[in-house]
Design an enzyme around this catalytic site. Structure first.
Site, PDB file in Angstrom:
ATOM      1  CG  ASP A  22       7.495   4.404 -11.217  1.00  0.00           C
ATOM      2  OD1 ASP A  22       7.767   3.863  -9.998  1.00  0.00           O
ATOM      3  OD2 ASP A  22       7.663   5.068 -12.385  1.00  0.00           O
ATOM      4  N   GLY A  25       3.192   2.947  -4.960  1.00  0.00           N
ATOM      5  CA  GLY A  25       2.554   3.776  -4.555  1.00  0.00           C
ATOM      6  C   GLY A  25       1.522   4.427  -5.152  1.00  0.00           C
ATOM      7  NE  ARG A  26       2.839   6.912  -9.944  1.00  0.00           N
ATOM      8  CZ  ARG A  26       3.518   6.371 -10.841  1.00  0.00           C
ATOM      9  NH1 ARG A  26       3.123   6.756 -12.133  1.00  0.00           N
ATOM     10  NH2 ARG A  26       4.222   5.420 -11.659  1.00  0.00           N
ATOM     11  CD1 TRP A  27      -2.538  -1.279  -8.456  1.00  0.00           C
ATOM     12  CD2 TRP A  27      -1.874  -1.733  -6.454  1.00  0.00           C
ATOM     13  NE1 TRP A  27      -2.859  -2.329  -8.393  1.00  0.00           N
ATOM     14  CE2 TRP A  27      -2.827  -2.755  -6.945  1.00  0.00           C
ATOM     15  CE3 TRP A  27      -1.192  -1.718  -4.543  1.00  0.00           C
ATOM     16  CZ2 TRP A  27      -2.680  -4.085  -5.507  1.00  0.00           C
ATOM     17  CZ3 TRP A  27      -1.979  -2.343  -4.030  1.00  0.00           C
ATOM     18  CH2 TRP A  27      -2.442  -3.204  -4.530  1.00  0.00           C
ATOM     19  CG  ASN A  70      14.466   4.689  -4.344  1.00  0.00           C
ATOM     20  OD1 ASN A  70      14.696   4.538  -4.933  1.00  0.00           O
ATOM     21  ND2 ASN A  70      13.584   6.030  -5.072  1.00  0.00           N
TER      22      ASN A  70
HETATM   23  C1  FPP Z   1       8.520   1.448  -7.061  1.00  0.00           C
HETATM   24  O1  FPP Z   1       7.287   2.028  -6.592  1.00  0.00           O
HETATM   25  C2  FPP Z   1       9.019   0.645  -6.328  1.00  0.00           C
HETATM   26  C3  FPP Z   1       9.942   0.878  -5.354  1.00  0.00           C
HETATM   27  C4  FPP Z   1      10.677   2.198  -4.817  1.00  0.00           C
HETATM   28  C5  FPP Z   1      10.609   0.092  -5.359  1.00  0.00           C
HETATM   29  C6  FPP Z   1      10.213  -1.145  -4.595  1.00  0.00           C
HETATM   30  C7  FPP Z   1       9.964  -2.084  -5.259  1.00  0.00           C
HETATM   31  C8  FPP Z   1       9.027  -3.893  -3.989  1.00  0.00           C
HETATM   32  C9  FPP Z   1       8.729  -3.531  -3.139  1.00  0.00           C
HETATM   33  C10 FPP Z   1       8.855  -5.053  -5.223  1.00  0.00           C
HETATM   34  C11 FPP Z   1       9.278  -6.224  -4.663  1.00  0.00           C
HETATM   35  C12 FPP Z   1      10.950  -5.665  -4.883  1.00  0.00           C
HETATM   36  C13 FPP Z   1      12.079  -6.507  -3.839  1.00  0.00           C
HETATM   37  C14 FPP Z   1      13.691  -6.723  -4.646  1.00  0.00           C
HETATM   38  C15 FPP Z   1      11.128  -7.907  -3.147  1.00  0.00           C
HETATM   39  P1  FPP Z   1       6.742   3.683  -6.334  1.00  0.00           P
HETATM   40  O2  FPP Z   1       6.573   3.522  -4.949  1.00  0.00           O
HETATM   41  O3  FPP Z   1       7.675   4.930  -6.776  1.00  0.00           O
HETATM   42  O4  FPP Z   1       5.768   4.158  -7.042  1.00  0.00           O
HETATM   43  P2  FPP Z   1       4.846   6.019  -7.190  1.00  0.00           P
HETATM   44  O5  FPP Z   1       5.843   5.735  -8.145  1.00  0.00           O
HETATM   45  O6  FPP Z   1       3.659   5.267  -7.234  1.00  0.00           O
HETATM   46  O7  FPP Z   1       5.255   6.174  -5.899  1.00  0.00           O
END
Ligand code: FPP
Length: 239
Positions: A22, A25-27, A70
């Protein structure tokens, strides 16, 4: 060798580590970049973490890539993520085999594009005999749905008197053992419908570090923290 590595007890390693990746997006937003750049960086972190878990001797790693919820994200982001998964699986297949990583997907494949499903099936087939770490990738996965599905399968078979072991055997993750250590970077302290049944006795580790920044040291810290906990599984402990 780093201090963390020296301090790990090989005999007390978690067998199964699960990670809710997780904070991509924030990063990105913090750096003034698009959310997609964060997801791309998240892939780099995952590669590093799989390698380190393998070196540490962890047998199973399950990561949450995409939940059944998602799909509610903006259409562009969903399309980007699906494309990123597809490209990553294709690009990394050879490297995974070379490192003896066995890949297994958990979740509802039928909701994914045919091309992506085909790539997933191929990577599972090509890594089936790999004897290193098993990497379970949860894609279009939901814990409650998984539990309902298992219950339905057993009842459909006319089996109403099943044990917990039989029930576990009907989950997407079977025959993987229960989760020992569940790590959630990104600052939130919740399970978000991830491995609900399998994490019943998992030790939970939360850190504010955002997934793209999650380092080898952060992983070692989580495992070291796990090794200090006394697991009682509902008993009085005293191991
Ligand atoms: C969370 O960040 C991440 C995800 C929705 C999953 C996606 C994961 C990856 C791209 C990592 C690699 C995975 C694979 C299987 C190759 P967020 O968007 O929820 O972040 P935020 O909470 O800051 O908005």
């Amino acid at each position: 060798m780093e201090k963390w590595q020296e301090e790990l007890k090989k005999e007390k390693l978690p067998r199964h580590v699960a990670i809710i990746m997780d904070g991509n997006g924030r990063w990105a937003q913090k750096k003034g970049l698009s959310r997609n750049k964060g997801h791309r960086q998240g892939v780099e972190t995952l590669k590093k973490v799989v390698r380190t878990c393998g070196e540490m001797g962890i047998s199973f790693l399950t990561v949450f890539a995409f939940s059944t919820e998602n799909w509610d994200r903006p259409r562009n982001e969903v399309l980007f993520l699906m494309d990123l998964f597809h490209r990553t699986f294709k690009k990394e297949a050879r490297e995974l085999i070379a490192n003896r990583v066995r890949v297994v997907f958990i979740g509802y494949r039928s909701g994914l594009s045919r091309d992506l499903q085909e790539t997933m099936n191929n990577i599972e087939k090509d890594t089936r005999s790999c004897d290193g770490i098993q990497l379970n990738i949860a894609l279009n996965y939901g814990g409650r749905q998984e539990i309902m599905e298992a219950a339905r399968a057993l009842v459909d078979r006319g089996d109403r008197d099943f044990s917990q072991e039989e029930f576990s055997g009907n989950l997407f993750s079977a025959p993987c053992p229960d989760v020992d250590l569940l790590i959630r970077p990104g600052g939130e302290m919740r399970l978000s419908n991830f491995l609900l049944w399998q994490s019943a006795y998992a030790e939970l580790y939360f850190t504010p570090v955002l997934w793209p920044d999650f380092s080898e040291t952060d992983l070692y810290q989580a495992v070291q923290d796990f090794q200090k906990r006394q697991r009682r599984f509902g008993g009085v402990g005293g191991e």
